[in-house]
Design a protein around this motif. Sequence first.
Motif, PDB file in Angstrom:
ATOM      1  N   UNK A   2       0.838  -1.204   0.000  1.00 56.77           N
ATOM      2  CA  UNK A   2       0.000   0.000   0.000  1.00 56.77           C
ATOM      3  C   UNK A   2       0.873   1.254   0.000  1.00 56.77           C
ATOM      4  N   UNK A   3       1.900   1.248   0.812  1.00 54.68           N
ATOM      5  CA  UNK A   3       2.772   2.418   0.930  1.00 54.68           C
ATOM      6  C   UNK A   3       3.398   2.769  -0.414  1.00 54.68           C
ATOM      7  N   UNK A   4       3.731   1.758  -1.208  1.00 58.90           N
ATOM      8  CA  UNK A   4       4.347   2.005  -2.513  1.00 58.90           C
ATOM      9  C   UNK A   4       3.439   2.817  -3.423  1.00 58.90           C
ATOM     10  N   UNK A   5       2.146   2.785  -3.161  1.00 57.37           N
ATOM     11  CA  UNK A   5       1.210   3.505  -4.006  1.00 57.37           C
ATOM     12  C   UNK A   5       0.872   4.906  -3.545  1.00 57.37           C
ATOM     13  N   UNK A   6       1.380   5.330  -2.349  1.00 63.06           N
ATOM     14  CA  UNK A   6       0.989   6.654  -1.856  1.00 63.06           C
ATOM     15  C   UNK A   6       2.111   7.402  -1.145  1.00 63.06           C
ATOM     16  N   UNK A   7       3.296   6.827  -1.058  1.00 58.97           N
ATOM     17  CA  UNK A   7       4.357   7.430  -0.252  1.00 58.97           C
ATOM     18  C   UNK A   7       4.877   8.747  -0.811  1.00 58.97           C
ATOM     19  N   UNK A   8       4.561   9.054  -2.091  1.00 53.05           N
ATOM     20  CA  UNK A   8       5.004  10.323  -2.676  1.00 53.05           C
ATOM     21  C   UNK A   8       4.010  11.457  -2.424  1.00 53.05           C
ATOM     22  N   UNK A   9       2.959  11.202  -1.638  1.00 45.90           N
ATOM     23  CA  UNK A   9       2.000  12.264  -1.295  1.00 45.90           C
ATOM     24  C   UNK A   9       2.723  13.378  -0.544  1.00 45.90           C
ATOM     25  N   UNK A  10       2.270  14.619  -0.738  1.00 47.58           N
ATOM     26  CA  UNK A  10       2.941  15.752  -0.084  1.00 47.58           C
ATOM     27  C   UNK A  10       2.841  15.670   1.436  1.00 47.58           C
ATOM     28  N   UNK A  11       1.640  15.412   1.936  1.00 52.43           N
ATOM     29  CA  UNK A  11       1.419  15.300   3.386  1.00 52.43           C
ATOM     30  C   UNK A  11       0.608  14.033   3.648  1.00 52.43           C
ATOM     31  N   UNK A  12       1.106  13.198   4.560  1.00 51.09           N
ATOM     32  CA  UNK A  12       0.417  11.953   4.914  1.00 51.09           C
ATOM     33  C   UNK A  12      -0.021  12.038   6.370  1.00 51.09           C
TER      34      UNK A  12
END
Length: 351
Positions: A297-307
Amino acid sequence: MALEDYKGVFIFAQQVDNKISPIALELLGKANDLAKDLDDKTVTAVLIGSGVKDLADELAAYGADRVIVVDDPELKDYRTEPYAHALASVVKEFKPEILLVGATAIGRDLGPRVSARVHTGLTADCTQLEIGDFPLIAVPGQEQKHKQLLMTRPAFGGNTIATIACPDYRPQMATVRPGVMQKLTPDTSRKAEVVEYNPGFVPDSCYTEIVKIVKEVSSVADIQAAKILVSGGRGVGSAENFKLLDDLAEVLHGTVSCSRAVVDAGWKPKDLQVGQTGKTVRPHVYFAIGISGAIQHVAGMEESDIIIAINKDENAPIFDVADYGIVGDLNKVVPILTEKLKAAIAAKAGA
């Protein structure tokens, strides 16, 4: 096969209805990045269609040094046979070292057929590309080749990551998942060399006839275009409990997404799934609610600006990538957060 004859990074510039698809611009960004580590740093876009030459300027603005245009009435709409003939002919004529294709419905159909025609390998659905040595670690008695395209993709249902190379054949081909690579900032002053090439098209029994095109009307939001995503995992508990996330997303004018576990449970459609076996997203703000933070899951969203992570397990891996974390019961935290945000937005509007 004389490998030294193959030079440069090529991308298939997918267009639909004479509009460049976003994946083509993403591939140009990655192609420029890869070219920095190669001897030939030329980035070429292959543009296939009918009446598409005018699109070359847009490709140049996003990083193409050269645009090879294959323009023919037989290419007006995508059909497997003429498009495969066009792209395979370009490969045989211009000999790219690397060829990238978007892992779209079109690209997944086209890529394997072209690789078979030019007798090379294809790594499908890649999430990472880089130039490096292969084997990754030198093995005694085995030649370690340099400046190879290392193609990383999920394997075994997303339960592991595989890095693949194609050291003995050219071009090195990969289909790349949309949303994974970054576009360059467009520069309209850039100009590309435009090469017109037509291998000739003679319709045969393999040419399908398009009787009618019906545009799909989807009621599911495009999570890859969303600036704010409120994503839920197994910890949300039930499909009905996603109402909490819907309320939060409504206040923020965001979009609800989910993890694979939620799709597997039948709570949400696959189009809303984030992760290696779903979609890769880069919103400004990503809420991870009831999501443990598995690597897939992280591989699909880790480039988000703020998590922002909300989870009752303080040891959940999601907190390792989160910018802000709240340890607590989402059934209590999310409604309070929603009300506080609603009040703050109302106060700002009334100021």
